[in-house]
Design a protein around this motif. Sequence first.
Motif, PDB file in Angstrom:
ATOM      1  N   ALA A   1       0.587  -1.263  -0.170  1.00 49.53           N
ATOM      2  CA  ALA A   1       0.042   0.048  -0.006  1.00 49.53           C
ATOM      3  C   ALA A   1       0.609   1.319   0.347  1.00 49.53           C
ATOM      4  O   ALA A   1       0.523   2.381  -0.866  1.00 49.53           O
ATOM      5  N   GLN A   2       2.043   1.407   0.355  1.00 52.85           N
ATOM      6  CA  GLN A   2       2.487   2.369   0.378  1.00 52.85           C
ATOM      7  C   GLN A   2       3.541   2.437  -0.575  1.00 52.85           C
ATOM      8  O   GLN A   2       3.599   3.524  -1.184  1.00 52.85           O
ATOM      9  N   ALA A   3       3.570   1.613  -1.128  1.00 54.64           N
ATOM     10  CA  ALA A   3       4.458   1.775  -2.585  1.00 54.64           C
ATOM     11  C   ALA A   3       3.967   1.776  -3.576  1.00 54.64           C
ATOM     12  O   ALA A   3       4.190   2.799  -4.234  1.00 54.64           O
ATOM     13  N   ALA A   4       2.331   1.828  -3.273  1.00 56.61           N
ATOM     14  CA  ALA A   4       1.440   2.079  -4.427  1.00 56.61           C
ATOM     15  C   ALA A   4       0.788   2.820  -4.274  1.00 56.61           C
ATOM     16  O   ALA A   4       0.145   3.489  -5.327  1.00 56.61           O
TER      17      ALA A   4
ATOM     18  N   ALA B   1      -3.131   0.792  -6.143  1.00 55.32           N
ATOM     19  CA  ALA B   1      -3.145   1.587  -6.546  1.00 55.32           C
ATOM     20  C   ALA B   1      -4.478   2.491  -6.634  1.00 55.32           C
ATOM     21  O   ALA B   1      -5.297   1.802  -6.628  1.00 55.32           O
ATOM     22  N   LEU B   2      -4.634   3.681  -5.849  1.00 55.35           N
ATOM     23  CA  LEU B   2      -6.012   4.094  -5.568  1.00 55.35           C
ATOM     24  C   LEU B   2      -6.278   4.673  -6.584  1.00 55.35           C
ATOM     25  O   LEU B   2      -7.355   5.359  -7.411  1.00 55.35           O
ATOM     26  N   ASP B   3      -5.778   5.062  -7.533  1.00 55.11           N
ATOM     27  CA  ASP B   3      -5.865   6.534  -8.923  1.00 55.11           C
ATOM     28  C   ASP B   3      -5.271   4.485  -9.943  1.00 55.11           C
ATOM     29  O   ASP B   3      -4.318   4.833 -10.257  1.00 55.11           O
TER      30      ASP B   3
ATOM     31  N   GLU C   1      -4.003  -3.347   3.499  1.00 54.90           N
ATOM     32  CA  GLU C   1      -3.598  -2.049   4.083  1.00 54.90           C
ATOM     33  C   GLU C   1      -1.918  -2.475   4.921  1.00 54.90           C
ATOM     34  O   GLU C   1      -0.841  -2.184   4.515  1.00 54.90           O
ATOM     35  N   ALA C   2      -2.342  -3.663   5.348  1.00 52.93           N
ATOM     36  CA  ALA C   2      -1.160  -4.382   6.600  1.00 52.93           C
ATOM     37  C   ALA C   2      -0.540  -5.453   5.480  1.00 52.93           C
ATOM     38  O   ALA C   2       0.832  -5.794   5.643  1.00 52.93           O
TER      39      ALA C   2
END
Length: 428
Positions: A212-215, A257-259, A368-369
């Motif tokens: 999640a952080q990466a994307a 990715a959210l986008d 998320e995790a």
Amino acid sequence: MPDGLPLPRPSRPPRFGVNYTPARGWFHHWLDFDLGDVRADLDSIAALGLDHVRVFPLWPVFQPNRTLIRPRAVEQLVALADAAAERGLDVAVDGLQGHLSSFDFLPAWTGTWHRRNIFRDPDVVAAQEEYLTTLAAALADRSNFLGMTVGNEINQFAGAPHPDPDRIDAAQAARWLERMLAACDKGAPGRFHVHAEYDAAWYQDGHPFTPAQAARLGAATTVHSWVFNGTAQRHGAAGTATEHHAAYLIELAKAWALDPYRPVWLQEVGAPAPLVPPEGAARFTEATVANALDCPDVWGVTWWCSHDVSRELADFPALEYDLGLLTNDHRVKPAGAALARIAASWRGRAHRPPPRSTALALDVGGAEAAPGRSVCGPGGAFFEAWAALTARGQRPAVVLAELARDPAHLSARGITEVLHVHDVTGTA
């Protein structure tokens, strides 16, 4: 646009570049920087028809004391960027090196008698911010400066298998990344600032740096595709999973990715011998890049690496010596010739692959995790199912289980069919 159809994706030619490994002295060239040598290296890179280089300042050389960022080192970095511009090459700069080719490069003020956690100690973090801002600001007025990468695979310091890790949790990792990216943007606002992890972020349960952080943080998602992680050992140099490993990581990145149009940068990929034998390097290069560019929203491909590591240098893992597109005397190797042909064939062509309309649903126990993300790694149930689908001639996307029934998400990505692992393997 009619309901149910994806919006047209923005398109442009993909970028082709190389991770710059100096032919003389490797990254130790910063200790006796010679602009003439750099220019000769960049001439050989530009002759391949590539358009950018990724550059690696060594953190202890540039910031040997917590409150000293060496002006001469920064000037040398700018001189390198200017030499690249003269040859039509854009420059992306990594900041916190960090880790390169099995060697760690940490300043003395973070270790032994001064041992401090590089992700959590407030003095260290403040010094990192100042360093990244300084490098970005020094390059901010150069038109060929793309942006900063926070550091090269710095997540390897955060846990096993590192012999002396700086332990953090996922929330601390996210806060650290946000601060470092903000520091880059403070120095050069609006540039293409990203962060980069090795594949533990995608494949290792419990790793504090997450998919999640990466994307979701930074201007793009970066992926580093190395098939010595068990992929080539299981599937062979010419196996479907091996030749599609980069494409697979790109599709994993798209899932988080959210986008739906977020760019993905294939920032590192190479042909490691003997898992990819030298006589198969050109084929591996051609197949890997073709398969990666069959994925949507790929910003570009940056090969590892420009020049071989000299055999005069000791103690590298054997596979690190011969990864270059060029030899130390600037002769083009088969993989270099292959990437040059690919770059020439794409010049001026928009990157617009058809949607991957079939997706494989991925359940990692929560997006998320991602506590169960090991299913994504070589030998994992999801990895092997995706590879099996691909071997059957399909072009599977990846969709998180939480989004597998979200019509808006599926429509935005052009997904019309969702399969599950058991649909591929036949197991319950």
